[in-house]
Design an enzyme around this catalytic site. Structure first.
Site, PDB file in Angstrom:
ATOM      1  CD  GLU A 251      -2.176  -2.145   0.741  1.00 11.93           C
ATOM      2  OE1 GLU A 251      -2.760  -1.537  -0.168  1.00 11.93           O
ATOM      3  OE2 GLU A 251      -2.178  -3.379   0.839  1.00 11.93           O
ATOM      4  CB  CYS A 285      -1.715   7.057   1.598  1.00 12.49           C
ATOM      5  SG  CYS A 285      -3.066   6.230   2.438  1.00 12.49           S
TER       6      CYS A 285
END
Ligand code: NAD
Length: 531
Positions: A251, A285
């Site tokens: 990720e 993110c």
């Protein structure tokens, strides 16, 4: 603040002394205070921990998902019972405001609840119907067997949610877990390890502190890597995982676009841009990193965005609601944000609020790592702030003529984590979503997919490989599938496909297949002449 030369020299001395003792230093970004010196776990120690965890894992898996769920629910209760202490710890090491830290508690508890309640069902073996005439008499089973040892390597921007959100489903799946938290924010994870011991969890979960070298040693020992962090480190881990032939889920970073169309609710879109871009000082993110606003609404959008961004309270707090935007996680992060803003200004962008390191509104430089909410206009894709991950409180806004231009610019990126679309027409939003090259699209919202375990959080392009969450898949990815076949009838001594090969057997096998699948008289009978 960016450190003075003397301060940086002192930091380097502190770091060297700690390294000499096999330690590393943890600083609070709020005021640069050294708040802990922790052990740098060496490769030999990681290896020993891995052996211990492997030894305990088989029993953990054999006890079943119901047993494991009870342990995870006890850990959830421990998190809630220790909420104030955990919030203090998250704030101390990350510089977040209280409310952003509290988001981590809620999101973590939700993940445990979701998977603890469903683990038994998701891990049930499947019994697919046999397909094909030759195996019609077989009973088929597909079972899920955990990867024995999972390594969770986590970043600094969510000290609780990412470690726990990734470790909990792995433990529920039956794996043992080594958690290697970021060296910038390891204290919350250490508390989590303590919590696991306090609730009587077996020795299947350990927190090993250290820098990147410890992370690499973990990757060398485990059977599956769950990594969250930068694209650069993710690539290095993917290479190592390929060498070891183990699976990994990565990720990684993002450069999430937000599209605001003429028919959007102005105030709602401005609110989404502010929260989506500035939550955690923009160090998320899935943060809104670039905003494309259609011509008809652009001027009003920018005016309101600047007004509200300039009015946000920038600082630290001890009570939720005391401030809205907290510190950056480190001086290194402040330096990246500064360089992106400077590059944009040098190429013709205008700063409408913020734009320089330090606490908003402060006349004198203060200690700590601070950068205020910053709105930029007249930006374009030649600028770092529109191309590279800034990971800071910047809101660069670009005017677009229409939907097509917005989509083309949104897709003009090496990243593909997520995006948001603000429009008064949900169907239009969904249509645009299908044109965007990203793993998730939030319509008239930001981040929702991140806290929705039923849907996957996956990065496309350079934003990742694999996905976290996503209903059953969020648990099953920590498992290997095992196929078991067994005869449903008494086992004949001479199976149809086995030796000895005889013409009669071969014809029989061919007849069985043709009777099952052959269409038309010629196909049903022609096997006789060929065998
Ligand atoms: P980073 O890559 O520097 O470090 C992440 C972790 O990897 C740390 O624990 C670090 O010690 C460890 N590490 C470093 N080198 C290693 C190596 N060679 N082998 C194994 N482990 C190693 O990332 P960061 O700066 O801590 O985190 C910020 C990044 O994380 C941003 O790019 C952000 O977008 C990304 N992020 C992504 C998601 C997501 O779900 N996609 C979520 C949060 C953060």
């Amino acid at each position: 603040m960016v450190r003075t030369t003397e301060q940086s020299a002192q930091d380097a001395v502190d770091d060297d002394v700690a390294r000499g003792r096999g330690q590393f230093v943890v600083r609070s970004p709020v005021d640069d205070r050294v708040v802990a010196r922790l052990r740098e776990t060496g490769a030999a120690e990681v290896q020993r921990a891995a052996a211990d965890l492997r030894a305990a894992q088989a029993e953990w898996e054999a006890l079943g998902p119901g047993f494991r769920a009870r342990h995870l629910l006890r850990l959830r209760d421990w998190v809630l019972d220790n909420e104030a202490h955990l919030l203090d710890t998250i704030q101390l090491e990350s510089g977040k405001v209280r409310q952003d830290a509290a988001f981590e508690i809620t999101a973590s508890v939700d993940v445990i609840n979701y998977y603890a309640r469903r683990a038994e069902r998701y891990l049930q073996p499947g019994h697919p119907r046999p397909h094909g005439a030759l195996i019609a008499s077989k009973a088929l089973t597909v079972s899920h067997r955990a990867h024995p040892l999972v390594g969770v390597v986590s970043p600094w921007n969510f000290p609780l949610f990412i470690p726990l959100g990734d470790a909990a489903p792995a433990l529920l799946a039956g794996a043992a877990v080594i958690l290697k938290p970021s060296e910038l924010t390891p204290l919350t994870a250490v508390e989590l390890g303590r919590g696991w011991q306090e609730v009587g969890g077996p020795d299947v979960f350990r927190v090993l502190t250290g820098t990147g070298a410890t992370g690499a040693a973990v990757v060398d020992q485990v059977d599956y890597v769950q990594f969250t962090g930068s694209t650069r480190t993710g690539r290095a881990i993917a290479v190592r995982a390929a060498e070891r032939l183990i699976p990994c889920s990565l990720e990684l970073g993002g450069k999430d676009p937000m599209i605001v169309l003429d028919d959007a609710d102005l105030e709602h879109a401005v609110g989404g841009a502010l929260w989506g871009g500035l939550f955690g000082s923009g160090q998320t993110c899935t943060a809104v990193e670039r905003i494309y606003v259609q011509d008809g609404i652009y001027d009003r959008f920018v005016a309101r965005l600047v007004e509200r961004a300039a009015g946000l309270r920038h600082g630290t707090d001890a009570v939720a609601g005391g401030s809205e935007v907290g510190a950056m996680a480190s001086d290194a992060q402040v330096a990246i944000v500064s360089s992106h803003v400077e590059d944009a200004v040098a190429r013709g962008a205008r700063v409408l609020t913020g734009g320089r390191p330090g606490l908003a509104g402060a006349d004198a430089p203060s200690s700590g790592s601070w950068f205020p909410p910053t709105v930029l206009v007249d930006v374009d894709h030649s600028m770092l702030v529109m191309r590279e991950e800034t990971f800071g409180p910047t809101l660069p806004v670009m005017r677009v003529a229409d939907e097509d231009e917005a989509v083309a610019l949104a897709n003009d990126s090496s990243y593909g984590l997520s995006a948001s679309v603000f429009t008064g027409d949900r169907r239009r939003g969904e249509r645009i979503a299908r044109r965007l090259e990203v793993g998730a699209v939030n319509i008239n919202d930001v981040f929702t997919n991140v806290i929705s375990p039923p849907v996957p959080m996956s990065g496309w392009r350079s934003s990742g490989l694999g996905a976290r969450f996503g209903g059953a898949q969020g648990l099953l990815r920590y498992c290997r599938t095992q196929a078991v076949t067994a005869s449903r009838v008494a086992t004949p001594a001479d199976e149809l496909l086995w030796y000895p090969y005889r013409p009669g057997k071969s014809r029989l096998a061919a007849r069985v297949v043709r009777l099952a699948v052959g269409r038309g008289r010629r196909r049903l009978t022609s096997s006789r002449s060929q065998r």
